[in-house]
Design a protein around this motif. Sequence first.
Motif, PDB file in Angstrom:
ATOM      1  N   VAL A 139      -3.740   0.658  -9.190  1.00  0.00           N
ATOM      2  CA  VAL A 139      -3.612  -0.945  -8.672  1.00  0.00           C
ATOM      3  C   VAL A 139      -2.691  -1.175  -7.750  1.00  0.00           C
TER       4      VAL A 139
ATOM      5  N   ILE B 108      -8.571  -8.717  -2.361  1.00  0.00           N
ATOM      6  CA  ILE B 108      -7.075  -9.289  -2.420  1.00  0.00           C
ATOM      7  C   ILE B 108      -6.612  -9.599  -0.919  1.00  0.00           C
TER       8      ILE B 108
ATOM      9  N   VAL C 133      -9.012  -6.352 -13.044  1.00  0.00           N
ATOM     10  CA  VAL C 133      -8.826  -4.930 -12.650  1.00  0.00           C
ATOM     11  C   VAL C 133      -9.463  -4.135 -13.734  1.00  0.00           C
TER      12      VAL C 133
ATOM     13  N   ILE D 257      -3.088  -1.276  -3.229  1.00  0.00           N
ATOM     14  CA  ILE D 257      -2.432  -2.648  -2.627  1.00  0.00           C
ATOM     15  C   ILE D 257      -1.487  -2.444  -1.519  1.00  0.00           C
TER      16      ILE D 257
ATOM     17  N   LEU E 294      -4.989  -8.772 -12.946  1.00  0.00           N
ATOM     18  CA  LEU E 294      -3.963  -8.826 -12.046  1.00  0.00           C
ATOM     19  C   LEU E 294      -3.835 -10.018 -11.399  1.00  0.00           C
TER      20      LEU E 294
ATOM     21  N   SER F 291      -9.701  -0.470 -11.729  1.00  0.00           N
ATOM     22  CA  SER F 291     -10.145  -0.357 -10.224  1.00  0.00           C
ATOM     23  C   SER F 291      -9.725  -1.784  -9.536  1.00  0.00           C
ATOM     24  N   VAL F 292      -9.288  -1.669  -8.470  1.00  0.00           N
ATOM     25  CA  VAL F 292      -8.957  -2.884  -7.600  1.00  0.00           C
ATOM     26  C   VAL F 292      -9.763  -3.032  -6.156  1.00  0.00           C
ATOM     27  N   ASN F 293     -10.118  -4.097  -6.085  1.00  0.00           N
ATOM     28  CA  ASN F 293     -10.865  -4.289  -4.637  1.00  0.00           C
ATOM     29  C   ASN F 293      -9.682  -4.845  -3.796  1.00  0.00           C
ATOM     30  N   THR F 294      -9.064  -3.951  -2.995  1.00  0.00           N
ATOM     31  CA  THR F 294      -8.115  -4.078  -2.227  1.00  0.00           C
ATOM     32  C   THR F 294      -8.627  -5.088  -0.777  1.00  0.00           C
TER      33      THR F 294
ATOM     34  N   ARG G 272      -1.894   1.973 -13.854  1.00  0.00           N
ATOM     35  CA  ARG G 272      -1.817   0.670 -13.109  1.00  0.00           C
ATOM     36  C   ARG G 272      -1.103   0.896 -11.870  1.00  0.00           C
TER      37      ARG G 272
END
Length: 166
Positions: A69, A154, A137, A73, A118, A148-151, A65
């Motif tokens: 993540v 966000i 996430v 970010i 998240l 995964s994270v879509n920055t 994480r």
Amino acid sequence: MENKDINEFIFNLMNINFEQELVEKNINLFSKYISYINENYYYNPTYLSKFTAEYKTICENIKIRHEKVYIPIVDRIKAENKLLSKDICILLDGIFEVKNGKGEFRKFNKDVFFSEELVISFERTSDSYRFVKKFGVMESNGDKKDVSVNTNDILAYILDRIEEKQ
């Protein structure tokens, strides 16, 4: 526990070289040691041993994480000057604070590291407003979870909220 202690504790968990047999052996030895040096103390080593599988998983999940993540970010926020203001505080999952382009663990909540979402909250102290939003996430693929994270999403969300209030 102070923030510095929490941050250090979580980083130590994240970077531990986990060997289950060694952990179980040390728990057993330590329990016996305490019993031998203090005759009034008796602790059953099997109680702690039942937590080793969860302990291993939490150590792995914290690292995943953090790396997949939280760090992306923080890196994305650092690239956006509007978010480097001293009065903007972004809190990821209620435990990881991003302020002035730096991230730090502020609390420990083991449930966060098993969550597929998240939760982002942020506030701007000069305007006294706060927003909270959940982002997915983690996706389960059988026994494996992809993180995964879509920055971009966000960052867009945060910037949109800030612009609404200006």
